[in-house]
Scaffold this motif. Structure first.
Motif, PDB file in Angstrom:
ATOM      1  N   GLN A 133       0.836  -1.207   0.000  1.00 31.66           N
ATOM      2  CA  GLN A 133       0.000   0.000   0.000  1.00 31.66           C
ATOM      3  C   GLN A 133       0.865   1.249   0.000  1.00 31.66           C
ATOM      4  OE1 GLN A 133      -2.437  -0.635   3.455  1.00 31.66           O
ATOM      5  NE2 GLN A 133      -4.081  -1.601   2.271  1.00 31.66           N
ATOM      6  N   LEU A 134       1.949   1.243   0.769  1.00 29.96           N
ATOM      7  CA  LEU A 134       2.856   2.388   0.800  1.00 29.96           C
ATOM      8  C   LEU A 134       3.470   2.634  -0.576  1.00 29.96           C
ATOM      9  CD1 LEU A 134       4.402   4.619   2.288  1.00 29.96           C
ATOM     10  CD2 LEU A 134       6.119   2.900   2.882  1.00 29.96           C
ATOM     11  N   GLU A 135       3.936   1.566  -1.218  1.00 32.29           N
ATOM     12  CA  GLU A 135       4.516   1.700  -2.545  1.00 32.29           C
ATOM     13  C   GLU A 135       3.490   2.224  -3.546  1.00 32.29           C
ATOM     14  OE1 GLU A 135       6.052  -2.231  -3.108  1.00 32.29           O
ATOM     15  OE2 GLU A 135       7.961  -1.740  -2.129  1.00 32.29           O
ATOM     16  N   ASP A 136       2.247   1.732  -3.442  1.00 27.52           N
ATOM     17  CA  ASP A 136       1.180   2.211  -4.310  1.00 27.52           C
ATOM     18  C   ASP A 136       0.909   3.690  -4.060  1.00 27.52           C
ATOM     19  OD1 ASP A 136      -1.037   1.817  -6.241  1.00 27.52           O
ATOM     20  OD2 ASP A 136      -2.274   2.248  -4.482  1.00 27.52           O
ATOM     21  N   ASN A 137       0.837   4.081  -2.791  1.00 25.77           N
ATOM     22  CA  ASN A 137       0.595   5.489  -2.439  1.00 25.77           C
ATOM     23  C   ASN A 137       1.702   6.388  -2.963  1.00 25.77           C
ATOM     24  OD1 ASN A 137      -1.080   5.207   0.822  1.00 25.77           O
ATOM     25  ND2 ASN A 137      -1.720   4.577  -1.208  1.00 25.77           N
ATOM     26  N   LEU A 138       2.944   5.942  -2.893  1.00 28.09           N
ATOM     27  CA  LEU A 138       4.054   6.746  -3.389  1.00 28.09           C
ATOM     28  C   LEU A 138       3.989   6.939  -4.903  1.00 28.09           C
ATOM     29  CD1 LEU A 138       6.980   5.428  -1.171  1.00 28.09           C
ATOM     30  CD2 LEU A 138       5.777   7.622  -1.003  1.00 28.09           C
ATOM     31  N   GLY A 139       3.297   6.035  -5.593  1.00 25.81           N
ATOM     32  CA  GLY A 139       3.085   6.179  -7.031  1.00 25.81           C
ATOM     33  C   GLY A 139       2.277   7.419  -7.375  1.00 25.81           C
ATOM     34  N   ALA A 140       1.597   8.011  -6.385  1.00 28.74           N
ATOM     35  CA  ALA A 140       0.831   9.241  -6.609  1.00 28.74           C
ATOM     36  C   ALA A 140       1.735  10.386  -7.050  1.00 28.74           C
ATOM     37  CB  ALA A 140       0.071   9.632  -5.344  1.00 28.74           C
ATOM     38  N   LEU A 141       3.002  10.313  -6.702  1.00 30.34           N
ATOM     39  CA  LEU A 141       3.939  11.374  -7.072  1.00 30.34           C
ATOM     40  C   LEU A 141       4.195  11.402  -8.582  1.00 30.34           C
ATOM     41  CD1 LEU A 141       6.449  10.950  -4.121  1.00 30.34           C
ATOM     42  CD2 LEU A 141       4.669  12.701  -4.390  1.00 30.34           C
ATOM     43  N   GLN A 142       3.903  10.312  -9.277  1.00 34.21           N
ATOM     44  CA  GLN A 142       4.094  10.249 -10.721  1.00 34.21           C
ATOM     45  C   GLN A 142       2.791  10.456 -11.495  1.00 34.21           C
ATOM     46  OE1 GLN A 142       6.396   8.232  -8.839  1.00 34.21           O
ATOM     47  NE2 GLN A 142       7.717   9.891  -9.518  1.00 34.21           N
ATOM     48  N   VAL A 143       1.696  10.726 -10.828  1.00 33.98           N
ATOM     49  CA  VAL A 143       0.408  10.916 -11.506  1.00 33.98           C
ATOM     50  C   VAL A 143       0.322  12.346 -12.025  1.00 33.98           C
ATOM     51  CG1 VAL A 143      -2.102  10.962 -11.216  1.00 33.98           C
ATOM     52  CG2 VAL A 143      -0.763   9.171 -10.116  1.00 33.98           C
ATOM     53  N   ASP A 144       0.052  12.477 -13.312  1.00 33.92           N
ATOM     54  CA  ASP A 144      -0.104  13.794 -13.934  1.00 33.92           C
ATOM     55  C   ASP A 144      -1.579  14.036 -14.205  1.00 33.92           C
ATOM     56  OD1 ASP A 144       2.637  14.501 -14.038  1.00 33.92           O
ATOM     57  OD2 ASP A 144       2.898  13.194 -15.788  1.00 33.92           O
ATOM     58  N   LEU A 145      -2.203  14.805 -13.340  1.00 38.76           N
ATOM     59  CA  LEU A 145      -3.610  15.152 -13.529  1.00 38.76           C
ATOM     60  C   LEU A 145      -3.697  16.386 -14.424  1.00 38.76           C
ATOM     61  CD1 LEU A 145      -4.911  14.709  -9.870  1.00 38.76           C
ATOM     62  CD2 LEU A 145      -5.249  13.162 -11.796  1.00 38.76           C
ATOM     63  N   THR A 146      -4.526  16.312 -15.444  1.00 39.65           N
ATOM     64  CA  THR A 146      -4.709  17.452 -16.342  1.00 39.65           C
ATOM     65  C   THR A 146      -5.653  18.456 -15.683  1.00 39.65           C
ATOM     66  OG1 THR A 146      -6.642  16.507 -17.426  1.00 39.65           O
ATOM     67  CG2 THR A 146      -4.464  15.929 -18.352  1.00 39.65           C
ATOM     68  N   PRO A 147      -5.673  19.685 -16.180  1.00 38.25           N
ATOM     69  CA  PRO A 147      -6.638  20.659 -15.645  1.00 38.25           C
ATOM     70  C   PRO A 147      -8.084  20.166 -15.745  1.00 38.25           C
ATOM     71  CG  PRO A 147      -4.959  21.808 -16.895  1.00 38.25           C
ATOM     72  CD  PRO A 147      -4.724  20.328 -17.110  1.00 38.25           C
ATOM     73  N   SER A 148      -8.400  19.405 -16.804  1.00 38.97           N
ATOM     74  CA  SER A 148      -9.780  18.894 -16.921  1.00 38.97           C
ATOM     75  C   SER A 148     -10.065  17.823 -15.868  1.00 38.97           C
ATOM     76  CB  SER A 148     -10.055  18.364 -18.327  1.00 38.97           C
ATOM     77  OG  SER A 148      -9.274  17.222 -18.603  1.00 38.97           O
ATOM     78  N   HIS A 149      -9.067  16.993 -15.545  1.00 42.04           N
ATOM     79  CA  HIS A 149      -9.246  16.010 -14.473  1.00 42.04           C
ATOM     80  C   HIS A 149      -9.499  16.721 -13.145  1.00 42.04           C
ATOM     81  CE1 HIS A 149      -6.695  12.986 -16.907  1.00 42.04           C
ATOM     82  NE2 HIS A 149      -7.955  12.644 -17.020  1.00 42.04           N
ATOM     83  N   LEU A 150      -8.660  17.725 -12.859  1.00 40.34           N
ATOM     84  CA  LEU A 150      -8.804  18.463 -11.600  1.00 40.34           C
ATOM     85  C   LEU A 150     -10.162  19.157 -11.526  1.00 40.34           C
ATOM     86  CD1 LEU A 150      -5.215  19.941 -11.317  1.00 40.34           C
ATOM     87  CD2 LEU A 150      -6.229  18.167  -9.872  1.00 40.34           C
ATOM     88  N   ALA A 151     -10.580  19.754 -12.644  1.00 39.81           N
ATOM     89  CA  ALA A 151     -11.875  20.436 -12.654  1.00 39.81           C
ATOM     90  C   ALA A 151     -13.014  19.455 -12.389  1.00 39.81           C
ATOM     91  CB  ALA A 151     -12.088  21.141 -13.993  1.00 39.81           C
ATOM     92  N   ARG A 152     -12.948  18.274 -13.004  1.00 41.97           N
ATOM     93  CA  ARG A 152     -13.989  17.259 -12.806  1.00 41.97           C
ATOM     94  C   ARG A 152     -14.019  16.791 -11.352  1.00 41.97           C
ATOM     95  NH1 ARG A 152     -13.791  11.529 -15.736  1.00 41.97           N
ATOM     96  NH2 ARG A 152     -12.013  12.599 -16.629  1.00 41.97           N
ATOM     97  N   LEU A 153     -12.854  16.528 -10.779  1.00 39.93           N
ATOM     98  CA  LEU A 153     -12.789  16.061  -9.391  1.00 39.93           C
ATOM     99  C   LEU A 153     -13.242  17.149  -8.419  1.00 39.93           C
ATOM    100  CD1 LEU A 153      -9.402  14.159  -9.636  1.00 39.93           C
ATOM    101  CD2 LEU A 153     -11.673  13.128  -9.393  1.00 39.93           C
TER     102      LEU A 153
END
Length: 143
Positions: free
Chosen positions: A89-109
């Motif tokens: 779970q820790l390794e999976d959570n650290l993968g969040a540092l490589q996630v590139d959310l686009t402005p449209s993703h952020l707007a939707r969320l």
């Protein structure tokens, strides 16, 4: 409107996909089937969870990674609180540092997680109340 809670980016497991809809029979049945008592849920977390899962699917990432990456984009957040219990779970959570959310993703969320502030905020923010309290006074700045 903005999210106000950043200490629980995965919403007790809902955004990460760990918590699914309550089993038939509702909350009591869920308590019987789980050692963890479910906290009351509203439509907001479920809508946010669905949006996070959709974005994760689009990006080829896990919902937990997207939830944490989204939280990192919130103003004022320097470090989201993770709830990893295992090394995986820790390794999976650290993968969040490589996630590139686009402005449209952020707007939707952000849109699906927006909180209606309700009264008295809605009343006090209305044009009528602003006019009554200020007397329609306009303050001009010096040029």
């Amino acid at each position: 409107m903005r999210r106000t809670t950043t200490a629980a980016p995965a919403l007790g497991g809902e955004r990460s996909g760990a918590v699914r809809a309550l089993p038939q029979g509702g909350e009591r049945a869920a308590r019987r089937q789980s050692s963890r008592r479910p906290s009351p849920r509203t439509g907001l977390p479920r809508a946010a969870a669905s949006a996070v899962k959709e974005v994760a699917s689009e990006l080829g990432r896990t919902p937990a990674q997207v939830a944490l990456a989204w939280t990192l984009h919130a103003p004022g957040v320097t470090a989201p609180v993770i709830g990893a219990r295992t090394l995986a779970q820790l390794e999976d959570n650290l993968g969040a540092l490589q996630v590139d959310l686009t402005p449209s993703h952020l707007a939707r969320l952000n849109e699906v997680s927006a909180i209606d502030l309700g009264n008295p905020h809605a009343l006090l923010a209305s044009d009528h109340i602003r006019t009554v309290t200020t007397g329609d006074m306009k303050i001009e700045t010096l040029g």
